[in-house]
Design a protein around this motif. Structure first.
Motif, mmCIF file in Angstrom:
data_model
loop_
_atom_site.group_PDB
_atom_site.id
_atom_site.type_symbol
_atom_site.label_atom_id
_atom_site.label_comp_id
_atom_site.label_asym_id
_atom_site.label_seq_id
_atom_site.Cartn_x
_atom_site.Cartn_y
_atom_site.Cartn_z
ATOM 1 N N ARG A 24 0.839 -1.197 0.000
ATOM 2 C CA ARG A 24 0.000 0.000 0.000
ATOM 3 C C ARG A 24 0.874 1.247 0.000
ATOM 4 N NH1 ARG A 24 -4.391 -0.614 4.883
ATOM 5 N NH2 ARG A 24 -5.586 -2.346 4.025
ATOM 6 N N ASP A 41 -3.818 1.120 -3.698
ATOM 7 C CA ASP A 41 -3.453 -0.289 -3.849
ATOM 8 C C ASP A 41 -2.194 -0.469 -4.695
ATOM 9 O OD1 ASP A 41 -5.631 -1.364 -2.441
ATOM 10 O OD2 ASP A 41 -6.907 -1.298 -4.214
ATOM 11 N N HIS A 42 -1.528 -1.598 -4.488
ATOM 12 C CA HIS A 42 -0.380 -1.944 -5.331
ATOM 13 C C HIS A 42 -0.863 -2.604 -6.611
ATOM 14 C CE1 HIS A 42 -0.651 -6.232 -4.202
ATOM 15 N NE2 HIS A 42 -0.948 -5.776 -2.990
ATOM 16 N N ASN A 44 -1.251 -1.133 -9.670
ATOM 17 C CA ASN A 44 -2.077 -0.347 -10.562
ATOM 18 C C ASN A 44 -1.504 1.057 -10.678
ATOM 19 O OD1 ASN A 44 -4.406 0.570 -12.149
ATOM 20 N ND2 ASN A 44 -5.441 -1.220 -11.271
ATOM 21 N N SER A 64 0.631 -5.476 2.411
ATOM 22 C CA SER A 64 0.325 -5.842 1.029
ATOM 23 C C SER A 64 -1.161 -6.090 0.783
ATOM 24 C CB SER A 64 1.126 -7.076 0.616
ATOM 25 O OG SER A 64 0.778 -8.166 1.445
ATOM 26 N N THR A 65 -2.011 -5.977 1.818
ATOM 27 C CA THR A 65 -3.444 -6.159 1.598
ATOM 28 C C THR A 65 -4.016 -4.956 0.847
ATOM 29 O OG1 THR A 65 -4.000 -5.201 3.742
ATOM 30 C CG2 THR A 65 -3.734 -7.596 3.640
ATOM 31 N N GLU A 66 -5.157 -5.175 0.193
ATOM 32 C CA GLU A 66 -5.775 -4.093 -0.563
ATOM 33 C C GLU A 66 -6.333 -3.030 0.374
ATOM 34 O OE1 GLU A 66 -8.565 -5.189 -3.544
ATOM 35 O OE2 GLU A 66 -7.222 -6.657 -4.436
ATOM 36 N N CYS A 67 -6.319 -1.800 -0.096
ATOM 37 C CA CYS A 67 -6.941 -0.695 0.626
ATOM 38 C C CYS A 67 -8.452 -0.887 0.573
ATOM 39 C CB CYS A 67 -6.607 0.641 -0.034
ATOM 40 S SG CYS A 67 -4.862 1.003 -0.172
ATOM 41 N N SER A 68 -9.128 -0.403 1.582
ATOM 42 C CA SER A 68 -10.578 -0.528 1.591
ATOM 43 C C SER A 68 -11.205 0.767 2.056
ATOM 44 C CB SER A 68 -11.004 -1.670 2.509
ATOM 45 O OG SER A 68 -12.398 -1.811 2.505
ATOM 46 N N SER A 70 -9.844 1.869 -2.048
ATOM 47 C CA SER A 70 -8.657 2.473 -2.635
ATOM 48 C C SER A 70 -8.996 3.882 -3.107
ATOM 49 C CB SER A 70 -8.159 1.646 -3.818
ATOM 50 O OG SER A 70 -6.962 2.193 -4.336
ATOM 51 N N LYS A 74 -8.363 4.177 -10.793
ATOM 52 C CA LYS A 74 -7.469 3.160 -11.355
ATOM 53 C C LYS A 74 -7.456 3.268 -12.870
ATOM 54 C CE LYS A 74 -7.708 -0.251 -7.678
ATOM 55 N NZ LYS A 74 -7.929 -1.682 -7.338
ATOM 56 N N ASP A 79 -5.181 -5.586 -11.564
ATOM 57 C CA ASP A 79 -4.154 -5.260 -10.585
ATOM 58 C C ASP A 79 -3.029 -6.283 -10.709
ATOM 59 O OD1 ASP A 79 -5.652 -3.156 -9.589
ATOM 60 O OD2 ASP A 79 -6.524 -4.330 -7.964
#
Length: 161
Positions: A24, A41-42, A44, A64-68, A70, A74, A79
């Motif tokens: 992130r 997010d990573h 993208n 490394s988890t997705e943003c919630s 993002s 994008k 991704d």
């Protein structure tokens, strides 16, 4: 920027963020991390607008988890690690192993976070001149022969050019 950590230098008028870090990325309003915070997010690229164009600091985390959710818009349909080009009006996302012949040129900037070499060739059939671009780097292509290539190839070679 690369690696994890916080960057607090004055940054203004950012247009894009290409996040190939695997983690992130956070933008904060103030240099000390206070104020508003936006998560990206990573895997993208993002078009930046409004406050995200002038953050007080940028933090590359180890999460490394997705943003919630993002932040930002994008620009890529999936991704994943990629090479990214822009000419201020058209953006391109390129994944391995593919040779792309229908590409929106000119290319002003190329960032390669695909994990592989990126090649630009003069002609669509890969003939003519060829320029190699190593992974984990950004390149200015404006006013170079790479500005209007015939194709872009992301191959499967991981070693630098």
């Amino acid at each position: 920027m690369s690696g994890t950590g916080t960057y607090t230098q004055y940054i203004s008028s950012l247009g894009w963020l290409v996040n190939n870090t695997g983690f992130r990325v956070w933008f904060h309003q103030n240099t000390n991390g206070s104020g508003w915070a936006d998560c990206f997010d990573h895997g993208n690229a993002f078009e930046l607008t409004g406050r995200d164009q002038n953050p007080g600091n940028i933090q590359i985390t180890t999460n490394s988890t997705e943003c919630s959710p993002s932040s930002g818009t994008k620009l890529c349909s999936i991704d994943a690690e990629m090479a990214f080009t822009t000419n201020f009006t058209t953006d391109g996302c390129y994944y391995s192993p593919v040779t792309y012949t229908s590409i929106p040129t000119p290319f002003y900037y190329l960032t390669n976070g695909s994990g592989y070499r990126v090649w630009l060739h003069e002609n669509k059939n890969s003939s003519g001149w060829a320029d190699c671009f190593s992974n984990n780097n950004g390149y200015l292509l404006y006013t170079t022969r790479g500005e209007i290539p015939g194709n872009l190839q992301v191959n499967t070679t991981r070693t630098p050019c």
